[in-house]
Scaffold this motif. Structure first.
Motif, PDB file in Angstrom:
ATOM      1  N   ALA A  22       0.835  -1.205   0.000  1.00  0.00           N
ATOM      2  CA  ALA A  22       0.000   0.000   0.000  1.00  0.00           C
ATOM      3  C   ALA A  22       0.870   1.255   0.000  1.00  0.00           C
ATOM      4  O   ALA A  22       0.599   2.222  -0.732  1.00  0.00           O
ATOM      5  N   TYR A  25       2.342   1.793  -3.477  1.00  0.00           N
ATOM      6  CA  TYR A  25       1.364   2.336  -4.431  1.00  0.00           C
ATOM      7  C   TYR A  25       1.096   3.812  -4.163  1.00  0.00           C
ATOM      8  O   TYR A  25       0.928   4.607  -5.101  1.00  0.00           O
ATOM      9  N   VAL A  26       1.054   4.212  -2.895  1.00  0.00           N
ATOM     10  CA  VAL A  26       0.823   5.620  -2.572  1.00  0.00           C
ATOM     11  C   VAL A  26       1.963   6.482  -3.095  1.00  0.00           C
ATOM     12  O   VAL A  26       1.744   7.532  -3.711  1.00  0.00           O
ATOM     13  N   ARG A  27       3.198   6.041  -2.861  1.00  0.00           N
ATOM     14  CA  ARG A  27       4.345   6.803  -3.372  1.00  0.00           C
ATOM     15  C   ARG A  27       4.346   6.854  -4.890  1.00  0.00           C
ATOM     16  O   ARG A  27       4.684   7.883  -5.488  1.00  0.00           O
TER      17      ARG A  27
END
Length: 294
Positions: A22, A25-27
């Motif tokens: 997670a 994916y955020v970065r």
């Protein structure tokens, strides 16, 4: 005294694979959003220019918020810009300047930079500092001396007057000198032991090694020559010798407040640059990476 006991849950926590995924994916999403914003900043002006060139006369060019979609798109202003001034002649002049200046500029810069880097002679440091100091002078400061020299030589209002001052660049000499300095001394000394003279070492060993730097300078030289404006404006009076950048300024004087025609003419002048970049983009990126690595 007994040692402290570790309780369950003490010590560094380890993220679960799901939590790590997670965060990755955020970065990644934040990175792409930043790249999109950066691309919009650089591409936005060109899209506005293209939109203004293709909007019909009934659609406002300066609407707010900006309306980039022409309704319907028209190409009349491209024809108008091409026929209002001798646009084809201006393009051919710029191509001629690029073909002549860029190769000679690379040759002259390499011939000057190599002795400053690899040949010991009296005054080498002084000459290098001289070229380096010229690099920090504003280009406008050299306009009057250059014009006086060209006037004394009787070369004003000629192709030669545009070409000659562009052949010597302190930036090109500086970058190539730094590239030549990166060549291992053992390579040069081995060639000298084998009987090679300095010209052979320069042409067969040094130049191929610094090819990535030469490629970068060729790209920078192409952009500089294609966008040259101030010096041709000073030294040229004949319209038949104008480069494309000066032709755009001439179109501004002819078209007046015709924003759509000016936008169309500017887009036409950008097409060759875009084509060159699309054809050579892989070589451009690889050559820049090689130059930085070297």
């Amino acid at each position: 005294m007994s040692a402290p006991t570790m309780k369950r849950g003490d010590g560094p926590r380890r993220l679960s694979p799901r939590a790590r995924d997670a965060g990755w994916y955020v970065r990644r999403v934040l990175l792409y959003l930043a790249l999109i914003v950066l691309a919009a900043v650089f591409i936005g002006p060109f899209l506005i220019l293209l939109s203004a060139a293709t909007k019909p006369g009934t659609q406002d060019v300066f609407s707010f918020p900006p309306d980039l979609i022409p309704r319907p798109p028209v190409g009349d202003y491209f024809v108008e810009a091409w026929t209002t001034i001798p646009y084809g002649q201006f393009l051919l002049n710029s191509v001629l300047y690029v073909i002549i200046i860029v190769p000679l500029y690379l040759v002259v810069s390499a011939l000057v930079a190599y002795p400053l880097a690899r040949i010991a002679f009296r005054g080498r440091g002084f000459f290098f500092l001289l070229f380096l100091s010229i690099m920090f002078l504003p280009g406008e400061l050299m306009l009057i001396p250059r014009f006086l020299v060209m006037s004394q030589l009787g070369l004003t209002d000629s192709y030669t007057a545009v070409i000659l001052p562009a052949l010597l660049s302190s930036l090109g000499i500086f970058l190539l000198r730094q590239a030549f300095l990166q060549i291992p001394d053992e390579v040069i000394e081995a060639a000298r032991v084998d009987g090679a003279n300095e010209l052979m070492i320069f042409a067969r060993i040094a130049v191929p090694i610094v090819a990535p730097t030469l490629a970068v300078l060729a790209i920078l030289g192409f952009i500089s020559v294609w966008n040259s404006f101030i010096w041709p404006l000073v030294v040229l009076t004949s319209q038949s010798k104008f480069p494309i950048a000066l032709g755009i300024a001439y179109l501004t004087g002819v078209s007046g407040t015709d924003v759509r025609g000016l936008a169309a003419g500017t887009v036409i002048s950008l097409v060759p640059v875009i084509i060159v970049f699309l054809i050579l983009q892989r070589h451009i990126l690889s050559s820049m990476g090689g130059a930085v690595k070297g």
